[in-house]
Design an enzyme around this catalytic site. Sequence first.
Site, PDB file in Angstrom:
ATOM      1  N   HIS A  81       3.307 -27.290  11.829  1.00 34.81           N
ATOM      2  CA  HIS A  81       5.332 -27.809  12.133  1.00 34.81           C
ATOM      3  C   HIS A  81       4.888 -28.943  12.423  1.00 34.81           C
ATOM      4  O   HIS A  81       4.996 -30.242  11.521  1.00 34.81           O
ATOM      5  CB  HIS A  81       5.818 -27.059  12.848  1.00 34.81           C
ATOM      6  CG  HIS A  81       5.817 -25.214  12.005  1.00 34.81           C
ATOM      7  ND1 HIS A  81       5.185 -25.302  10.742  1.00 34.81           N
ATOM      8  CD2 HIS A  81       5.708 -24.172  12.454  1.00 34.81           C
ATOM      9  CE1 HIS A  81       5.559 -23.974  10.439  1.00 34.81           C
ATOM     10  NE2 HIS A  81       5.393 -23.061  12.087  1.00 34.81           N
TER      11      HIS A  81
ATOM     12  N   ASP B 144       4.066 -24.538   4.467  1.00 32.71           N
ATOM     13  CA  ASP B 144       4.880 -24.709   5.917  1.00 32.71           C
ATOM     14  C   ASP B 144       6.157 -24.896   6.028  1.00 32.71           C
ATOM     15  O   ASP B 144       6.361 -25.748   5.377  1.00 32.71           O
ATOM     16  CB  ASP B 144       4.110 -26.173   6.476  1.00 32.71           C
ATOM     17  CG  ASP B 144       4.206 -25.842   7.665  1.00 32.71           C
ATOM     18  OD1 ASP B 144       5.453 -26.194   7.974  1.00 32.71           O
ATOM     19  OD2 ASP B 144       3.323 -26.100   8.666  1.00 32.71           O
ATOM     20  N   HIS B 145       6.020 -24.265   6.207  1.00 26.68           N
ATOM     21  CA  HIS B 145       7.848 -23.689   6.047  1.00 26.68           C
ATOM     22  C   HIS B 145       9.097 -25.358   6.234  1.00 26.68           C
ATOM     23  O   HIS B 145       9.468 -25.434   6.027  1.00 26.68           O
ATOM     24  CB  HIS B 145       8.856 -22.188   5.973  1.00 26.68           C
ATOM     25  CG  HIS B 145       9.140 -22.392   7.528  1.00 26.68           C
ATOM     26  ND1 HIS B 145       8.240 -22.292   8.550  1.00 26.68           N
ATOM     27  CD2 HIS B 145      10.000 -23.141   9.273  1.00 26.68           C
ATOM     28  CE1 HIS B 145       8.675 -22.041  10.140  1.00 26.68           C
ATOM     29  NE2 HIS B 145       9.803 -22.375   9.524  1.00 26.68           N
TER      30      HIS B 145
ATOM     31  N   ARG C  42       1.181  -1.540   0.048  1.00 23.41           N
ATOM     32  CA  ARG C  42      -0.207   0.205   0.135  1.00 23.41           C
ATOM     33  C   ARG C  42       1.022   1.307   0.512  1.00 23.41           C
ATOM     34  O   ARG C  42       0.434   2.504  -0.430  1.00 23.41           O
ATOM     35  CB  ARG C  42      -0.914  -0.006   1.493  1.00 23.41           C
ATOM     36  CG  ARG C  42      -2.225  -0.816   1.217  1.00 23.41           C
ATOM     37  CD  ARG C  42      -3.438   0.333   1.949  1.00 23.41           C
ATOM     38  NE  ARG C  42      -3.010  -0.118   2.786  1.00 23.41           N
ATOM     39  CZ  ARG C  42      -3.837  -0.787   4.309  1.00 23.41           C
ATOM     40  NH1 ARG C  42      -5.443  -0.873   3.737  1.00 23.41           N
ATOM     41  NH2 ARG C  42      -3.051  -0.543   5.513  1.00 23.41           N
TER      42      ARG C  42
ATOM     43  N   LYS D 126       0.670 -19.660   6.836  1.00 19.51           N
ATOM     44  CA  LYS D 126       0.244 -19.884   7.803  1.00 19.51           C
ATOM     45  C   LYS D 126      -0.530 -18.209   8.808  1.00 19.51           C
ATOM     46  O   LYS D 126       0.585 -17.348   8.012  1.00 19.51           O
ATOM     47  CB  LYS D 126       0.266 -20.304   9.142  1.00 19.51           C
ATOM     48  CG  LYS D 126       2.253 -19.951   9.634  1.00 19.51           C
ATOM     49  CD  LYS D 126       1.936 -21.090  10.927  1.00 19.51           C
ATOM     50  CE  LYS D 126       2.328 -20.419  11.802  1.00 19.51           C
ATOM     51  NZ  LYS D 126       3.536 -19.830  12.265  1.00 19.51           N
TER      52      LYS D 126
ATOM     53  N   ASP E 163      -0.160 -21.874  16.536  1.00 18.40           N
ATOM     54  CA  ASP E 163       1.523 -21.256  15.821  1.00 18.40           C
ATOM     55  C   ASP E 163       2.131 -22.547  15.396  1.00 18.40           C
ATOM     56  O   ASP E 163       3.348 -22.482  13.760  1.00 18.40           O
ATOM     57  CB  ASP E 163       2.301 -20.478  16.482  1.00 18.40           C
ATOM     58  CG  ASP E 163       2.873 -19.572  16.376  1.00 18.40           C
ATOM     59  OD1 ASP E 163       3.252 -19.801  15.171  1.00 18.40           O
ATOM     60  OD2 ASP E 163       4.502 -19.729  16.541  1.00 18.40           O
TER      61      ASP E 163
ATOM     62  N   GLU F 123      12.191 -23.616  21.456  1.00 17.30           N
ATOM     63  CA  GLU F 123      13.086 -22.568  21.417  1.00 17.30           C
ATOM     64  C   GLU F 123      13.494 -21.689  23.064  1.00 17.30           C
ATOM     65  O   GLU F 123      13.071 -21.731  23.172  1.00 17.30           O
ATOM     66  CB  GLU F 123      11.926 -21.465  20.865  1.00 17.30           C
ATOM     67  CG  GLU F 123      11.619 -21.979  19.379  1.00 17.30           C
ATOM     68  CD  GLU F 123      10.632 -21.246  18.267  1.00 17.30           C
ATOM     69  OE1 GLU F 123      11.189 -20.543  17.495  1.00 17.30           O
ATOM     70  OE2 GLU F 123       9.470 -21.017  18.727  1.00 17.30           O
TER      71      GLU F 123
HETATM   72  C1  BG6 Z   1       6.984 -20.088  13.162  1.00 10.90           C
HETATM   73  C2  BG6 Z   1       6.508 -19.406  13.778  1.00 10.90           C
HETATM   74  O1  BG6 Z   1       5.872 -20.676  12.129  1.00 10.90           O
HETATM   75  O2  BG6 Z   1       7.541 -20.581  13.253  1.00 10.90           O
HETATM   76  C3  BG6 Z   1       7.392 -19.233  14.732  1.00 10.90           C
HETATM   77  O3  BG6 Z   1       5.405 -18.797  13.869  1.00 10.90           O
HETATM   78  C4  BG6 Z   1       7.753 -19.807  15.644  1.00 10.90           C
HETATM   79  O4  BG6 Z   1       6.704 -18.521  16.565  1.00 10.90           O
HETATM   80  C5  BG6 Z   1       9.257 -20.550  13.957  1.00 10.90           C
HETATM   81  O5  BG6 Z   1       9.865 -19.343  16.065  1.00 10.90           O
HETATM   82  C6  BG6 Z   1       9.906 -21.514  14.112  1.00 10.90           C
HETATM   83  O6  BG6 Z   1      10.816 -21.973  13.283  1.00 10.90           O
HETATM   84  P1  BG6 Z   1      12.521 -22.342  12.883  1.00 10.90           P
HETATM   85  O7  BG6 Z   1      12.012 -22.527  11.234  1.00 10.90           O
HETATM   86  O8  BG6 Z   1      13.125 -21.452  13.443  1.00 10.90           O
HETATM   87  O9  BG6 Z   1      11.939 -23.506  13.869  1.00 10.90           O
END
Ligand code: BG6
Length: 494
Positions: free
Chosen positions: A242, A179-180, A51, A150, A237, A218
């Site tokens: 994941h 979904d990475h 935007r 997501k 989340d 984490e």
């Molecule tokens: C994301 C979450 O999808 O994945 C985050 O929204 C999380 O909260 C992250 O920190 C973790 O991804 P990775 O690749 O660092 O394990």
Amino acid sequence: MSSIVIPVEPFDLVIFGGTGDLSMRKLLPALYRRDADGQIPPPARIIGLARADQTTDDFRQEAREALQKHIPAQELQAEALERFIKRLAYLHNDVTHPEGWGDLVALLNEQPNHIRVYYLAVSPSLFGVIANGLAKVGLSNGQSRLVVEKPLGHDLASARKLNQAIGAVFDESRIYRIDHYLGKETVQNLMALRFANALFEPIWNAHCVDHVQITAAESLGVGSRGEYYDKAGAVRDMVQNHLIQLLCLIAMEPPYTFNADAVRDEKLKVLRSLRPLQGRAVLANTVRGQYQASHDSPSYVQEAGNPDSRTECYVAIKAEIDNWRWSGVPFYLRTGKKLRAQMTEIAIVFKEPTHSVFGEIETPMMPNVLSIRLQPDEGLRLNIMTKDPGPGGFRLRDIPLDMTFAEGRAANWRMPDAYERLIMDVVRGNQTLFMRGDEVEAAWAWIDPIIAAWDASGTRPDHYEPGSRGPIASVEMMALDGRRWREIEAKEHD
Ligand code: BG6
């Protein structure tokens, strides 16, 4: 060992929300790296759309700074950087205004034969609006693909609505739900491990496996994402997407071939065999937590800006799969913020030998464990019992057979980021590593009753110390089953 780069077809990638965090932190760096490796053909273009009323030059400058920030200096080659920056264009467009689409149409129609990828790095509330906008101006044709990420809904009903909104314009074969985790190198290796080796399949079942642990720990807190995070929580989340995706890849039957629908059909069967957790079963089989403050860092509720928050930033769940292969084998899932270390790992813990031929020995027998480390220190490790060499009686020792992926690679080799593979897969039209709409819905169908039971119970998440292993209750949940969580540590013990 080296990588082989296969160039993709010419494409135009339009990033809606092009100036946002995802674009700057993940998408542009991933695209730069693919470009620097020679995978992106010369006419391909990357169009940022947002935007803000700014020019292409402003966008290029912003992108340059983002690349300098997110890519180590030794990887940024001046020539490759300039070539990449020249691919970038910027359009300002308020997608909610029908008259704002003309510039995009004109720009894309300069290259009518390019594959078109629309990456929606915007709020999901705009997914339907953008899909409709594209359709109205004739940009949703057969060569185009839609990428979404997501949160794909916050429950089953909203996920269905999203699927319907984008599905009204793009058919399923052209929707890429990212979904990475599925783009992580080790996750793909998991499929190689299972389906390219005859060794594991005969023992990959309830006869030989005692239980499975999937951990995404984490060390960082929610930080500045508190406001978003407090509406989501760890289960939405991390687990709904994941962790459940990892569970599916571990538990699924071998697909008849490695193509998108064959793989996703098998994952869907797993999702449908997850034993529903409802009512009191939820309280017995889950643990929620929130980190407390320490002398130099705020608590979860402080970071979330919500002193009454009941949102979990730690969750542990005991899941069961009611099918022939996995009956009686618990899958323990846990994830949390501000834990002892960053560690993402899947551990397949095998059963102990049924009888010890060694009788009474000092050293205990340990179960075999196959651990698949996603990060850090990516690799596979199989722990086996061996005889401790030398005299001193017959002593057994637990030894890891180690395959760390970084070993044996050239010094400048790097593990590719998940987005590199995933974006190139979109251009190639390969959906294998993307979630199908029915998978997302099935995952929500399992998650919804868990959240509903927490809400109905009126209970609060337990507290845990920052830098710890999570709430004590999660240790107790395992202890009741006579099991222990694996240690959370950045590097595995030697
Ligand atoms: C994301 C979450 O999808 O994945 C985050 O929204 C999380 O909260 C992250 O920190 C973790 O991804 P990775 O690749 O660092 O394990």
